[in-house]
Design a protein around this motif. Structure first.
Motif, PDB file in Angstrom:
ATOM      1  N   UNK A  44       0.798  -1.225   0.000  1.00  0.00           N
ATOM      2  CA  UNK A  44       0.000   0.000   0.000  1.00  0.00           C
ATOM      3  C   UNK A  44       0.836   1.283   0.000  1.00  0.00           C
ATOM      4  N   UNK A  45       2.052   1.224   0.501  1.00  0.00           N
ATOM      5  CA  UNK A  45       2.870   2.436   0.581  1.00  0.00           C
ATOM      6  C   UNK A  45       4.119   2.359  -0.297  1.00  0.00           C
ATOM      7  N   UNK A  46       4.230   1.342  -1.117  1.00  0.00           N
ATOM      8  CA  UNK A  46       5.387   1.221  -2.003  1.00  0.00           C
ATOM      9  C   UNK A  46       5.294   2.281  -3.101  1.00  0.00           C
ATOM     10  N   UNK A  47       6.365   3.038  -3.271  1.00  0.00           N
ATOM     11  CA  UNK A  47       6.410   4.061  -4.316  1.00  0.00           C
ATOM     12  C   UNK A  47       7.039   3.509  -5.578  1.00  0.00           C
ATOM     13  N   UNK A  48       6.749   4.124  -6.726  1.00  0.00           N
ATOM     14  CA  UNK A  48       7.277   3.606  -7.985  1.00  0.00           C
ATOM     15  C   UNK A  48       8.785   3.767  -8.146  1.00  0.00           C
ATOM     16  N   UNK A  49       9.378   4.770  -7.541  1.00  0.00           N
ATOM     17  CA  UNK A  49      10.809   5.038  -7.717  1.00  0.00           C
ATOM     18  C   UNK A  49      11.603   4.877  -6.432  1.00  0.00           C
ATOM     19  N   UNK A  50      11.080   4.089  -5.510  1.00  0.00           N
ATOM     20  CA  UNK A  50      11.736   3.897  -4.214  1.00  0.00           C
ATOM     21  C   UNK A  50      11.795   2.405  -3.887  1.00  0.00           C
ATOM     22  N   UNK A  51      12.732   2.020  -3.038  1.00  0.00           N
ATOM     23  CA  UNK A  51      12.750   0.614  -2.602  1.00  0.00           C
ATOM     24  C   UNK A  51      11.434   0.292  -1.886  1.00  0.00           C
ATOM     25  N   UNK A  52      10.884  -0.889  -2.076  1.00  0.00           N
ATOM     26  CA  UNK A  52       9.592  -1.213  -1.457  1.00  0.00           C
ATOM     27  C   UNK A  52       9.682  -1.344   0.060  1.00  0.00           C
ATOM     28  N   UNK A  53       8.723  -0.738   0.732  1.00  0.00           N
ATOM     29  CA  UNK A  53       8.614  -0.889   2.189  1.00  0.00           C
ATOM     30  C   UNK A  53       8.036  -2.251   2.537  1.00  0.00           C
ATOM     31  N   UNK A  54       7.224  -2.784   1.642  1.00  0.00           N
ATOM     32  CA  UNK A  54       6.500  -4.019   1.936  1.00  0.00           C
ATOM     33  C   UNK A  54       7.433  -5.186   2.267  1.00  0.00           C
ATOM     34  N   UNK A  55       8.583  -5.251   1.633  1.00  0.00           N
ATOM     35  CA  UNK A  55       9.524  -6.343   1.878  1.00  0.00           C
ATOM     36  C   UNK A  55      10.038  -6.323   3.305  1.00  0.00           C
ATOM     37  N   UNK A  56      10.447  -5.158   3.778  1.00  0.00           N
ATOM     38  CA  UNK A  56      10.977  -5.028   5.143  1.00  0.00           C
ATOM     39  C   UNK A  56       9.884  -5.239   6.182  1.00  0.00           C
ATOM     40  N   UNK A  57       8.705  -4.717   5.904  1.00  0.00           N
ATOM     41  CA  UNK A  57       7.604  -4.873   6.853  1.00  0.00           C
ATOM     42  C   UNK A  57       7.209  -6.345   6.952  1.00  0.00           C
ATOM     43  N   UNK A  58       7.161  -7.036   5.821  1.00  0.00           N
ATOM     44  CA  UNK A  58       6.828  -8.457   5.834  1.00  0.00           C
ATOM     45  C   UNK A  58       7.846  -9.239   6.652  1.00  0.00           C
TER      46      UNK A  58
END
Length: 66
Positions: A44-58
């Motif tokens: 939900x908060x992953x940006x197109x030009x940034x490393x994904x937050x979802x991976x670290x949160x998972x």
């Protein structure tokens, strides 16, 4: 900020003049934080030009007991 072992969460916010800070131990025990983390882990908060937050949160969700 989350400690390297995921057991301490430190956060801050600014108001008009003061700065407020808080420290939460054992954030994995908070139902609200875990629910929010599940939402973030879905991308939900992953940006197109940034490393994904979802991976670290998972990873945090998978390694912390709750």
């Amino acid at each position: 900020m989350l400690s390297l072992d995921g057991n301490v969460l430190c956060f801050a916010t600014t108001w008009q003049h003061p700065i407020s800070t808080s420290v939460l131990t054992a954030p994995h025990r908070s139902r609200v934080l875990r629910r929010f983390a599940e939402w973030v882990a879905q991308g939900a908060m992953d940006g197109p030009n940034e490393p994904p937050l979802s991976t670290e949160v998972r990873r945090w969700l998978d390694t912390s007991s709750g």
